[in-house]
Design a protein around this motif. Structure first.
Motif, PDB file in Angstrom:
ATOM      1  N   SER B  39      13.954  10.593 -46.191  1.00 15.91           N
ATOM      2  CA  SER B  39      15.001  10.067 -45.298  1.00 15.91           C
ATOM      3  C   SER B  39      14.756  10.526 -43.868  1.00 15.91           C
ATOM      4  O   SER B  39      14.889   9.740 -42.927  1.00 15.91           O
ATOM      5  CB  SER B  39      16.389  10.549 -45.738  1.00 15.91           C
ATOM      6  OG  SER B  39      16.629  10.178 -47.062  1.00 15.91           O
ATOM      7  N   ILE B  40      14.364  11.781 -43.724  1.00 14.46           N
ATOM      8  CA  ILE B  40      14.078  12.299 -42.379  1.00 14.46           C
ATOM      9  C   ILE B  40      12.928  11.505 -41.753  1.00 14.46           C
ATOM     10  O   ILE B  40      13.012  11.052 -40.623  1.00 14.46           O
ATOM     11  CB  ILE B  40      13.715  13.805 -42.442  1.00 14.46           C
ATOM     12  CG1 ILE B  40      14.963  14.631 -42.698  1.00 14.46           C
ATOM     13  CG2 ILE B  40      13.053  14.258 -41.151  1.00 14.46           C
ATOM     14  CD1 ILE B  40      14.713  16.127 -42.717  1.00 14.46           C
ATOM     15  N   ALA B  41      11.871  11.324 -42.539  1.00 18.03           N
ATOM     16  CA  ALA B  41      10.691  10.619 -42.011  1.00 18.03           C
ATOM     17  C   ALA B  41      11.072   9.205 -41.595  1.00 18.03           C
ATOM     18  O   ALA B  41      10.647   8.718 -40.541  1.00 18.03           O
ATOM     19  CB  ALA B  41       9.600  10.587 -43.076  1.00 18.03           C
ATOM     20  N   PHE B  42      11.904   8.564 -42.400  1.00 15.46           N
ATOM     21  CA  PHE B  42      12.287   7.179 -42.110  1.00 15.46           C
ATOM     22  C   PHE B  42      13.063   7.084 -40.795  1.00 15.46           C
ATOM     23  O   PHE B  42      12.704   6.312 -39.912  1.00 15.46           O
ATOM     24  CB  PHE B  42      13.132   6.619 -43.262  1.00 15.46           C
ATOM     25  CG  PHE B  42      13.594   5.214 -43.010  1.00 15.46           C
ATOM     26  CD1 PHE B  42      12.727   4.140 -43.189  1.00 15.46           C
ATOM     27  CD2 PHE B  42      14.890   4.959 -42.568  1.00 15.46           C
ATOM     28  CE1 PHE B  42      13.150   2.845 -42.935  1.00 15.46           C
ATOM     29  CE2 PHE B  42      15.318   3.672 -42.318  1.00 15.46           C
ATOM     30  CZ  PHE B  42      14.446   2.610 -42.502  1.00 15.46           C
ATOM     31  N   ILE B  43      14.126   7.891 -40.671  1.00 16.94           N
ATOM     32  CA  ILE B  43      14.930   7.742 -39.443  1.00 16.94           C
ATOM     33  C   ILE B  43      14.224   8.309 -38.207  1.00 16.94           C
ATOM     34  O   ILE B  43      14.444   7.862 -37.105  1.00 16.94           O
ATOM     35  CB  ILE B  43      16.369   8.290 -39.576  1.00 16.94           C
ATOM     36  CG1 ILE B  43      16.394   9.778 -39.838  1.00 16.94           C
ATOM     37  CG2 ILE B  43      17.160   7.563 -40.617  1.00 16.94           C
ATOM     38  CD1 ILE B  43      17.772  10.354 -39.633  1.00 16.94           C
ATOM     39  N   LYS B  44      13.333   9.268 -38.448  1.00 17.94           N
ATOM     40  CA  LYS B  44      12.563   9.799 -37.327  1.00 17.94           C
ATOM     41  C   LYS B  44      11.696   8.699 -36.722  1.00 17.94           C
ATOM     42  O   LYS B  44      11.642   8.514 -35.516  1.00 17.94           O
ATOM     43  CB  LYS B  44      11.637  10.920 -37.830  1.00 17.94           C
ATOM     44  CG  LYS B  44      11.927  12.274 -37.221  1.00 17.94           C
ATOM     45  CD  LYS B  44      11.178  13.353 -37.960  1.00 17.94           C
ATOM     46  CE  LYS B  44       9.848  13.668 -37.363  1.00 17.94           C
ATOM     47  NZ  LYS B  44       9.183  14.781 -38.070  1.00 17.94           N
ATOM     48  N   GLY B  45      11.035   7.969 -37.617  1.00 17.23           N
ATOM     49  CA  GLY B  45      10.142   6.906 -37.171  1.00 17.23           C
ATOM     50  C   GLY B  45      10.916   5.764 -36.541  1.00 17.23           C
ATOM     51  O   GLY B  45      10.505   5.193 -35.533  1.00 17.23           O
ATOM     52  N   ARG B  46      12.046   5.479 -37.121  1.00 21.94           N
ATOM     53  CA  ARG B  46      12.800   4.308 -36.670  1.00 21.94           C
ATOM     54  C   ARG B  46      13.513   4.543 -35.341  1.00 21.94           C
ATOM     55  O   ARG B  46      13.581   3.656 -34.509  1.00 21.94           O
ATOM     56  CB  ARG B  46      13.807   3.958 -37.761  1.00 21.94           C
ATOM     57  CG  ARG B  46      14.654   2.785 -37.439  1.00 21.94           C
ATOM     58  CD  ARG B  46      14.756   1.865 -38.605  1.00 21.94           C
ATOM     59  NE  ARG B  46      15.369   0.631 -38.187  1.00 21.94           N
ATOM     60  CZ  ARG B  46      15.962  -0.172 -39.010  1.00 21.94           C
ATOM     61  NH1 ARG B  46      15.999   0.117 -40.288  1.00 21.94           N
ATOM     62  NH2 ARG B  46      16.508  -1.280 -38.576  1.00 21.94           N
ATOM     63  N   TYR B  47      14.073   5.733 -35.173  1.00 18.71           N
ATOM     64  CA  TYR B  47      14.897   5.961 -33.974  1.00 18.71           C
ATOM     65  C   TYR B  47      14.269   6.962 -33.007  1.00 18.71           C
ATOM     66  O   TYR B  47      14.910   7.423 -32.086  1.00 18.71           O
ATOM     67  CB  TYR B  47      16.287   6.444 -34.383  1.00 18.71           C
ATOM     68  CG  TYR B  47      17.016   5.432 -35.218  1.00 18.71           C
ATOM     69  CD1 TYR B  47      17.616   4.319 -34.634  1.00 18.71           C
ATOM     70  CD2 TYR B  47      17.093   5.570 -36.597  1.00 18.71           C
ATOM     71  CE1 TYR B  47      18.268   3.378 -35.395  1.00 18.71           C
ATOM     72  CE2 TYR B  47      17.738   4.639 -37.379  1.00 18.71           C
ATOM     73  CZ  TYR B  47      18.334   3.539 -36.776  1.00 18.71           C
ATOM     74  OH  TYR B  47      18.975   2.609 -37.543  1.00 18.71           O
ATOM     75  N   LYS B  48      13.022   7.303 -33.245  1.00 20.70           N
ATOM     76  CA  LYS B  48      12.302   8.226 -32.352  1.00 20.70           C
ATOM     77  C   LYS B  48      13.055   9.544 -32.145  1.00 20.70           C
ATOM     78  O   LYS B  48      13.292  10.002 -31.034  1.00 20.70           O
ATOM     79  CB  LYS B  48      12.033   7.579 -30.978  1.00 20.70           C
ATOM     80  CG  LYS B  48      11.399   6.218 -31.030  1.00 20.70           C
ATOM     81  CD  LYS B  48       9.895   6.342 -31.222  1.00 20.70           C
ATOM     82  CE  LYS B  48       9.257   4.966 -31.387  1.00 20.70           C
ATOM     83  NZ  LYS B  48       8.750   4.669 -32.701  1.00 20.70           N
ATOM     84  N   MET B  49      13.517  10.121 -33.241  1.00 25.04           N
ATOM     85  CA  MET B  49      14.220  11.406 -33.146  1.00 25.04           C
ATOM     86  C   MET B  49      13.222  12.546 -33.307  1.00 25.04           C
ATOM     87  O   MET B  49      12.139  12.356 -33.842  1.00 25.04           O
ATOM     88  CB  MET B  49      15.217  11.568 -34.298  1.00 25.04           C
ATOM     89  CG  MET B  49      16.263  10.533 -34.391  1.00 25.04           C
ATOM     90  SD  MET B  49      17.299  10.931 -35.821  1.00 25.04           S
ATOM     91  CE  MET B  49      18.106   9.371 -36.079  1.00 25.04           C
ATOM     92  N   THR B  50      13.656  13.738 -32.904  1.00 20.95           N
ATOM     93  CA  THR B  50      12.840  14.918 -33.191  1.00 20.95           C
ATOM     94  C   THR B  50      13.133  15.344 -34.634  1.00 20.95           C
ATOM     95  O   THR B  50      14.114  14.872 -35.235  1.00 20.95           O
ATOM     96  CB  THR B  50      13.211  16.097 -32.269  1.00 20.95           C
ATOM     97  OG1 THR B  50      14.566  16.464 -32.555  1.00 20.95           O
ATOM     98  CG2 THR B  50      13.062  15.735 -30.815  1.00 20.95           C
ATOM     99  N   GLN B  51      12.312  16.262 -35.155  1.00 22.25           N
ATOM    100  CA  GLN B  51      12.535  16.778 -36.512  1.00 22.25           C
ATOM    101  C   GLN B  51      13.938  17.383 -36.642  1.00 22.25           C
ATOM    102  O   GLN B  51      14.667  17.115 -37.587  1.00 22.25           O
ATOM    103  CB  GLN B  51      11.470  17.836 -36.824  1.00 22.25           C
ATOM    104  CG  GLN B  51      11.715  18.665 -38.061  1.00 22.25           C
ATOM    105  CD  GLN B  51      11.325  17.957 -39.347  1.00 22.25           C
ATOM    106  OE1 GLN B  51      10.649  16.934 -39.306  1.00 22.25           O
ATOM    107  NE2 GLN B  51      11.764  18.495 -40.470  1.00 22.25           N
ATOM    108  N   GLY B  52      14.332  18.188 -35.640  1.00 20.60           N
ATOM    109  CA  GLY B  52      15.624  18.867 -35.686  1.00 20.60           C
ATOM    110  C   GLY B  52      16.784  17.875 -35.679  1.00 20.60           C
ATOM    111  O   GLY B  52      17.748  18.024 -36.435  1.00 20.60           O
TER     112      GLY B  52
END
Lengths: 229, 185
Positions: B39-52
């Motif tokens: 889930s983290i990987a998905f939303i990170k990629g989609r919304y350009k978020m940082t890991q934190g």
């Protein structure tokens, strides 16, 4: 204190009181859940907030070779040390396990607990439970308010050991050993780390861990006494 | 269908919800924590978020998701989509909240209707809570946090709703007295 003052106001109507209680307890228990999940994610899935899957640094070819050489040398040293140690005892892993489980040093750490000035009430109760040898309750209380304090960690690990949770105990004893703030509890943690391995039926791993201890250290001497008893 | 629902069949989903309601968390934790990294990987990629940021958003959503499951607000269908949607909304909310705090004048009061405790008040809450007996802690947690109605709690304990209501009142009073005594200088 103005928010808590609102809660103890005798004129506060019941509906408002319920609303405030729901809000503060939701925050309290949500935070507890987050802490619990974070701990599990870190321990079970190797996933942390900051590093995540990027925690493993890419290694160069040269450093891999270096790691391999170091690992080989360490294994060789451990192998010879283990052989030397094994010669001291012909016990099989099962007998080692029994030896560690039945070991009782009369809990010398209680005295330190009695004299400490504990401000936090939850911890105070945990320490009282420890003195009463109610180890399950100690684990519940200390895990509910996680701390990096070495003394807290030691009591938690020791309680796990007494409850037969040797893997958990070993992990925490290792973490204590990694803290280099001062020498408190370090020797005890190293001693019990090896004992946890023995108690978990891992005689060889225990012997290897023991071989890395300084031969003139308290923990090494104590372990030898236990083994040769 | 299972691939849209964290690998759960409808029956397993129902078992998980029933387990959660009766206080057994293992299945819920196993399913969601094992999917957390994805889930983290998905939303990170989609919304350009940082890991934190992605971690916080997923963690907040997990808590929210759990609450919604307990309140029967989530049905089997497309749980993966729902979860990631919640996580992304949570991310935008967090960003907005951070910005709002940055812009907030120092002397500005927090809305009176919200009970947000300061860190020293949280410590008092912990101490006051620890002084309650186990029965009171359980009752208040079930009523205020797990949103279980007094009627249901009475049935579970084979008591009359009125006596559970009085018990809850007594526990609440004890907690407030604990607050009072701990707040004295």
């Amino acid at each position: 204190m103005k928010n808590l003052k609102k809660l103890i106001d005798p004129n506060l109507d019941e509906q408002k009181l319920d609303q405030y209680m729901s809000q503060i307890l939701q925050e309290k228990f949500d935070q507890e859940l987050k802490d619990k999940y974070s701990k599990k994610l870190s321990e079970k899935y190797n996933l942390d907030k900051e590093a995540g899957s990027e925690r493993t640094m890419p290694a160069t070819k040269k450093s891999w070779v270096l790691y391999a050489v170091i690992a080989f040398c360490l294994s060789l040293a451990a192998f010879f040390a283990m052989k030397k140690l094994s010669a001291k005892s012909s016990l099989n892993p099962e007998e080692f396990k029994m030896m560690a489980i039945t070991y009782d040093e009369q809990n010398p750490f209680q005295a330190k607990v009695l004299t400490r000035n504990v401000v936090d009430e939850v911890k105070f109760r945990a320490f009282q439970d420890f003195e009463n040898e109610n180890f399950l309750s100690v684990v519940e209380k200390l895990e509910a308010s996680p701390s990096e304090n070495k003394e807290d960690l030691f009591l938690l690990a020791y309680s796990h050991f007494k409850l037969g949770n040797y893997k958990d105990a070993e992990q925490i004893f290792i973490n204590i050993g990694l803290q280099d703030s001062d020498d408190n509890y370090l020797a005890e943690a190293r001693f019990y780390r090896v004992m946890s391995l023995f108690a978990d039926g891992k005689k060889e791993e225990g012997m290897i861990a023991m071989s890395f201890l300084a031969k003139d250290s308290w923990e090494y001497t104590e372990l030898l006494k236990v083994i040769n008893r | 269908m299972e691939d849209k629902n964290f690998g759960l069949t409808e029956a397993t989903f129902q078992n998980m919800v029933n387990d959660l309601k009766s206080g057994k968390e293992e299945l819920f934790e196993h399913i969601f924590l094992s999917q957390f990294e994805k889930s983290i990987a998905f939303i990170k990629g989609r919304y350009k978020m940082t890991q934190g940021q992605a971690y916080d958003a997923c963690m907040d959503s997990l808590i929210e998701f759990r609450r919604c499951l307990l309140l029967d607000k989530i049905a089997y269908g497309n749980l993966n989509y729902l979860f990631t949607k919640m996580a992304s909304q949570r991310f935008f909310k967090n960003v907005k909240k951070d910005n709002a705090y940055d812009e907030m004048p120092e002397n500005m009061e927090i809305v009176d209707d919200e009970m947000i405790l300061y860190s020293d008040e949280k410590i008092i809450l912990e101490k006051a809570w620890a002084r309650l007996g186990q029965n009171c802690q359980d009752l208040l947690k079930k009523y205020y946090y797990l949103n279980i109605k007094l009627k249901i709690l009475a049935e579970q304990d084979s008591k009359k709703p009125e006596s559970i209501r009085k018990q809850k009142q007594r526990c609440l009073n004890t907690l407030r007295i604990n607050f009072q005594s701990l707040m004295k200088p």
